[in-house]
Design a protein around this motif. Structure first.
Motif, PDB file in Angstrom:
ATOM      1  N   ILE A  56      61.314  35.709  40.150  1.00 29.38           N
ATOM      2  CA  ILE A  56      62.685  35.464  39.659  1.00 29.38           C
ATOM      3  C   ILE A  56      62.656  34.946  38.216  1.00 29.38           C
ATOM      4  N   HIS A  57      61.670  34.105  37.912  1.00 27.88           N
ATOM      5  CA  HIS A  57      61.503  33.587  36.549  1.00 27.88           C
ATOM      6  C   HIS A  57      61.228  34.743  35.576  1.00 27.88           C
ATOM      7  N   GLY A  58      60.367  35.678  35.990  1.00 27.56           N
ATOM      8  CA  GLY A  58      60.093  36.841  35.141  1.00 27.56           C
ATOM      9  C   GLY A  58      61.337  37.695  34.955  1.00 27.56           C
ATOM     10  N   LEU A 116      48.473  30.069  38.788  1.00 24.81           N
ATOM     11  CA  LEU A 116      47.885  30.137  37.444  1.00 24.81           C
ATOM     12  C   LEU A 116      48.788  30.997  36.561  1.00 24.81           C
ATOM     13  N   LYS A 117      49.448  30.324  35.584  1.00 27.16           N
ATOM     14  CA  LYS A 117      50.463  31.011  34.780  1.00 27.16           C
ATOM     15  C   LYS A 117      49.840  31.937  33.742  1.00 27.16           C
ATOM     16  N   GLY A 118      50.610  32.925  33.347  1.00 24.17           N
ATOM     17  CA  GLY A 118      50.186  33.867  32.308  1.00 24.17           C
ATOM     18  C   GLY A 118      51.103  35.061  32.337  1.00 24.17           C
ATOM     19  N   ALA A 119      50.799  36.080  31.525  1.00 26.23           N
ATOM     20  CA  ALA A 119      51.596  37.307  31.562  1.00 26.23           C
ATOM     21  C   ALA A 119      51.545  37.873  32.984  1.00 26.23           C
ATOM     22  N   ARG A 120      50.377  37.730  33.608  1.00 29.43           N
ATOM     23  CA  ARG A 120      50.209  38.064  35.028  1.00 29.43           C
ATOM     24  C   ARG A 120      49.880  36.741  35.709  1.00 29.43           C
ATOM     25  N   THR A 121      50.835  36.247  36.494  1.00 33.32           N
ATOM     26  CA  THR A 121      50.656  34.964  37.173  1.00 33.32           C
ATOM     27  C   THR A 121      49.975  35.211  38.511  1.00 33.32           C
ATOM     28  N   LEU A 122      48.954  34.408  38.801  1.00 34.76           N
ATOM     29  CA  LEU A 122      48.213  34.567  40.052  1.00 34.76           C
ATOM     30  C   LEU A 122      48.474  33.361  40.941  1.00 34.76           C
ATOM     31  N   GLY A 178      56.426  40.782  33.106  1.00 37.14           N
ATOM     32  CA  GLY A 178      57.194  41.929  32.615  1.00 37.14           C
ATOM     33  C   GLY A 178      57.726  41.778  31.205  1.00 37.14           C
ATOM     34  N   THR A 179      57.541  40.637  30.574  1.00 36.65           N
ATOM     35  CA  THR A 179      57.927  40.509  29.168  1.00 36.65           C
ATOM     36  C   THR A 179      57.188  39.377  28.469  1.00 36.65           C
ATOM     37  N   GLY A 180      56.608  39.697  27.348  1.00 30.78           N
ATOM     38  CA  GLY A 180      55.917  38.701  26.525  1.00 30.78           C
ATOM     39  C   GLY A 180      56.875  37.743  25.826  1.00 30.78           C
ATOM     40  N   TRP A 181      58.187  38.063  25.854  1.00 30.88           N
ATOM     41  CA  TRP A 181      59.156  37.148  25.221  1.00 30.88           C
ATOM     42  C   TRP A 181      59.145  35.789  25.910  1.00 30.88           C
ATOM     43  N   LEU A 182      58.578  35.737  27.129  1.00 38.27           N
ATOM     44  CA  LEU A 182      58.501  34.449  27.850  1.00 38.27           C
ATOM     45  C   LEU A 182      57.491  33.487  27.236  1.00 38.27           C
ATOM     46  N   ALA A 183      56.640  33.988  26.348  1.00 37.80           N
ATOM     47  CA  ALA A 183      55.627  33.118  25.731  1.00 37.80           C
ATOM     48  C   ALA A 183      56.281  32.249  24.665  1.00 37.80           C
ATOM     49  N   THR A 184      57.000  31.237  25.109  1.00 36.58           N
ATOM     50  CA  THR A 184      57.712  30.324  24.202  1.00 36.58           C
ATOM     51  C   THR A 184      57.811  28.957  24.882  1.00 36.58           C
ATOM     52  N   ALA A 185      57.794  27.888  24.086  1.00 31.05           N
ATOM     53  CA  ALA A 185      57.703  26.528  24.633  1.00 31.05           C
ATOM     54  C   ALA A 185      58.839  26.224  25.609  1.00 31.05           C
ATOM     55  N   GLY A 186      58.481  25.673  26.741  1.00 27.45           N
ATOM     56  CA  GLY A 186      59.479  25.210  27.705  1.00 27.45           C
ATOM     57  C   GLY A 186      59.724  26.159  28.871  1.00 27.45           C
ATOM     58  N   THR A 187      59.235  27.400  28.771  1.00 30.40           N
ATOM     59  CA  THR A 187      59.476  28.323  29.895  1.00 30.40           C
ATOM     60  C   THR A 187      58.694  27.884  31.139  1.00 30.40           C
ATOM     61  N   GLY A 188      57.591  27.179  30.946  1.00 31.19           N
ATOM     62  CA  GLY A 188      56.854  26.638  32.096  1.00 31.19           C
ATOM     63  C   GLY A 188      57.624  25.499  32.758  1.00 31.19           C
ATOM     64  N   ASP A 189      58.345  24.722  31.962  1.00 27.68           N
ATOM     65  CA  ASP A 189      59.172  23.644  32.525  1.00 27.68           C
ATOM     66  C   ASP A 189      60.308  24.256  33.356  1.00 27.68           C
ATOM     67  N   VAL A 190      60.842  25.373  32.872  1.00 28.24           N
ATOM     68  CA  VAL A 190      61.865  26.102  33.639  1.00 28.24           C
ATOM     69  C   VAL A 190      61.263  26.604  34.956  1.00 28.24           C
ATOM     70  N   PRO A 232      49.136  25.210  36.702  1.00 27.12           N
ATOM     71  CA  PRO A 232      48.526  25.134  35.374  1.00 27.12           C
ATOM     72  C   PRO A 232      48.695  26.410  34.554  1.00 27.12           C
ATOM     73  N   HIS A 233      48.784  26.263  33.217  1.00 32.05           N
ATOM     74  CA  HIS A 233      48.538  27.417  32.349  1.00 32.05           C
ATOM     75  C   HIS A 233      47.036  27.461  32.068  1.00 32.05           C
ATOM     76  N   ALA A 234      46.584  28.435  31.275  1.00 34.38           N
ATOM     77  CA  ALA A 234      45.138  28.675  31.154  1.00 34.38           C
ATOM     78  C   ALA A 234      44.359  27.428  30.720  1.00 34.38           C
TER      79      ALA A 234
HETATM   80  N1  LIG Z   1      52.428  36.654  27.131  1.00 35.43           N
HETATM   81  C1  LIG Z   1      53.182  36.347  28.190  1.00 35.43           C
HETATM   82  N2  LIG Z   1      53.832  37.306  28.870  1.00 35.43           N
HETATM   83  C2  LIG Z   1      54.617  36.994  29.912  1.00 35.43           C
HETATM   84  N3  LIG Z   1      54.810  35.736  30.384  1.00 35.43           N
HETATM   85  C3  LIG Z   1      54.176  34.751  29.750  1.00 35.43           C
HETATM   86  C4  LIG Z   1      53.333  34.993  28.633  1.00 35.43           C
HETATM   87  N4  LIG Z   1      52.860  33.799  28.214  1.00 35.43           N
HETATM   88  C5  LIG Z   1      53.388  32.877  29.029  1.00 35.43           C
HETATM   89  N5  LIG Z   1      54.172  33.438  29.961  1.00 35.43           N
HETATM   90  C6  LIG Z   1      54.918  32.735  31.014  1.00 35.43           C
HETATM   91  O1  LIG Z   1      55.703  31.726  30.367  1.00 35.43           O
HETATM   92  C7  LIG Z   1      55.561  30.478  31.040  1.00 35.43           C
HETATM   93  C8  LIG Z   1      54.843  29.503  30.088  1.00 35.43           C
HETATM   94  O2  LIG Z   1      54.522  28.317  30.757  1.00 35.43           O
HETATM   95  P1  LIG Z   1      53.723  27.143  30.047  1.00 35.43           P
HETATM   96  O3  LIG Z   1      52.512  27.673  29.372  1.00 35.43           O
HETATM   97  O4  LIG Z   1      53.570  26.053  31.030  1.00 35.43           O
HETATM   98  O5  LIG Z   1      54.748  26.733  28.896  1.00 35.43           O
HETATM   99  P2  LIG Z   1      55.399  25.333  28.508  1.00 35.43           P
HETATM  100  O6  LIG Z   1      54.352  24.289  28.821  1.00 35.43           O
HETATM  101  O7  LIG Z   1      55.661  25.432  27.047  1.00 35.43           O
HETATM  102  O8  LIG Z   1      56.629  25.148  29.313  1.00 35.43           O
HETATM  103  C9  LIG Z   1      54.792  30.765  32.311  1.00 35.43           C
HETATM  104  O9  LIG Z   1      55.704  31.072  33.348  1.00 35.43           O
HETATM  105  C10 LIG Z   1      53.974  32.012  31.950  1.00 35.43           C
HETATM  106  O10 LIG Z   1      53.653  32.795  33.079  1.00 35.43           O
END
Ligand SMILES: Nc1ncnc2c1ncn2[C@@H]1O[C@H](COP(=O)(O)OP(=O)(O)O)[C@@H](O)[C@H]1O
Ligand SMILES: NC(=O)C1=CN([C@@H]2O[C@H](COP(=O)(O)OP(=O)(O)OC[C@H]3O[C@@H](n4cnc5c(N)ncnc54)[C@H](O)[C@@H]3O)[C@@H](O)[C@H]2O)[C@@H](O)CC1
Length: 277
Positions: free
Chosen positions: A239-241, A180-186, A200-212, A142-144
């Motif tokens: 590896i995803h990060g 639990l997904k986030g900038a710091r995944t637990l 390690g990068t906020g650029w990952l906060a974009t639609a679809g990176t969770g599907d990846v 899950p994301h948050a």
């Molecule tokens: N601010 C952030 N910094 C780093 N990683 C992030 C940040 N926000 C989201 N992520 C990562 O990007 C991915 C987002 O996943 P998710 O929220 O399920 O997106 P989506 O549903 O659009 O695919 C997760 O791997 C998460 O850990």
């Protein structure tokens, strides 16, 4: 407060290996995805691409015809079809790009059969409600917001706990690993350990990176059967990060630049080469 282990590149390296002369496509892991829907076909395409790019030997796909067509247009290597469930599968990915309110009885039965099976299952997005029915080894991702809904479903109070304690308690209650997904995944396992992976990068906060990420996790689980799911999941998240950092042009330090989710999938091979080096 629960104890949190920081996951490193060296930890990740232990879960990746260079194929040898003894390998064939099956030995490298067979991943099957039942993801995507007419509303979200892209999620299936992204997950399949990521599973291949993480080094799966074989990727199968099952889903609506229009979605399967999109998957095959992008990755003709994929074997698609309704009988996928009768073939050898080492790990499943379900839920990305699906909405549980659109699920018909046939889809419900198919998903329940997957979570009742023997192969490990990545339970993402629209399939999170099925975690309670799982008998297969599983990982929920899950994301948050999805995490808050999952806690509510499980009757867990969401008050004032830190994320690690909340993930730990949810893993306990659901009886499986929670990522639990986030900038710091637990990543929390029912046995009590919590692992942290910094993206390690906020650029990952974009639609679809969770599907990846879900596709990556399917591939690493398929390739590492029998190893602790939490550690395999942590290696996948790391590896995803790293793929995010490579895609954003941050390999040599620097602030990076915008990326799209498919860029992350495309950077996975370089991220894996980096940990194998
Ligand atoms: N601010 C952030 N910094 C780093 N990683 C992030 C940040 N926000 C989201 N992520 C990562 O990007 C991915 C987002 O996943 P998710 O929220 O399920 O997106 P989506 O549903 O659009 O695919 C997760 O791997 C998460 O850990
Ligand atoms: N290309 C694709 O096919 C994609 C498919 N996706 C799928 O889309 C489905 C829904 O995922 P979500 O992560 O969006 O689910 P969320 O639970 O985050 O969001 C549910 C709804 O709430 C709204 N919402 C959430 N946060 C908001 C905010 N801060 N401000 C305003 N509105 C907000 C969203 O518009 C969305 O419709 C999942 O099945 C997921 O896998 C996403 O992964 C994005 C990419």
């Amino acid at each position: 407060m629960v104890e949190v282990r920081e996951w490193t590149r060296d930890d990740t390296a232990r879960l990746f290996r260079v194929p040898t002369a003894d390998d064939d496509k099956y030995a490298r892991g067979v991943v099957a995805l039942r993801t995507g829907s007419p509303a979200y076909p892209g999620a299936a395409v992204l997950g399949v691409e990521a599973a291949w790019r993480t080094g799966a030997g074989f990727v199968r796909y099952v889903g609506a015809e229009r979605v399967a067509d999109a998957v095959l247009a992008r990755r003709p290597e994929t074997v698609a079809g309704a009988d996928v469930g009768r073939s050898r599968i080492d790990a499943w990915v379900i839920g990305s790009g699906t909405d549980p309110t659109d699920r018909d009885d046939a889809e419900q039965a198919a998903l329940e059969a997957i979570v009742a099976g023997d192969a490990a299952v990545v339970i993402d997005a629209g399939a999170l409600d099925l975690a309670g029915k799982a008998r297969a080894p599983f990982l929920v991702t899950p994301h948050a917001r999805e995490f808050a809904r999952l806690q509510e479903q499980l009757g867990i109070s969401t008050s004032e706990e830190d994320r690690a304690s909340a993930a730990r308690r949810t893993a306990d209650r659901v009886g499986g690993t929670v990522l639990l997904k986030g900038a710091r995944t637990l990543i929390a396992s029912p046995d009590g350990g919590v692992i942290a992976v910094d993206a390690g990068t906020g650029w990952l906060a974009t639609a679809g990176t969770g599907d990846v990420l879900a596709g990556v996790l399917g591939a690493v689980l398929a390739a590492n059967q029998g190893r602790p799911i939490a550690e395999v999941a942590a290696a996948g998240a790391w590896i995803h990060g790293q793929a995010g950092r490579v895609a954003a042009g941050m390999s040599d330090g620097g602030t990076g630049h915008p990326i799209v989710a498919m860029d992350v999938a495309a950077a996975l091979p370089q991220a894996i080469a980096d940990v194998l080096a």
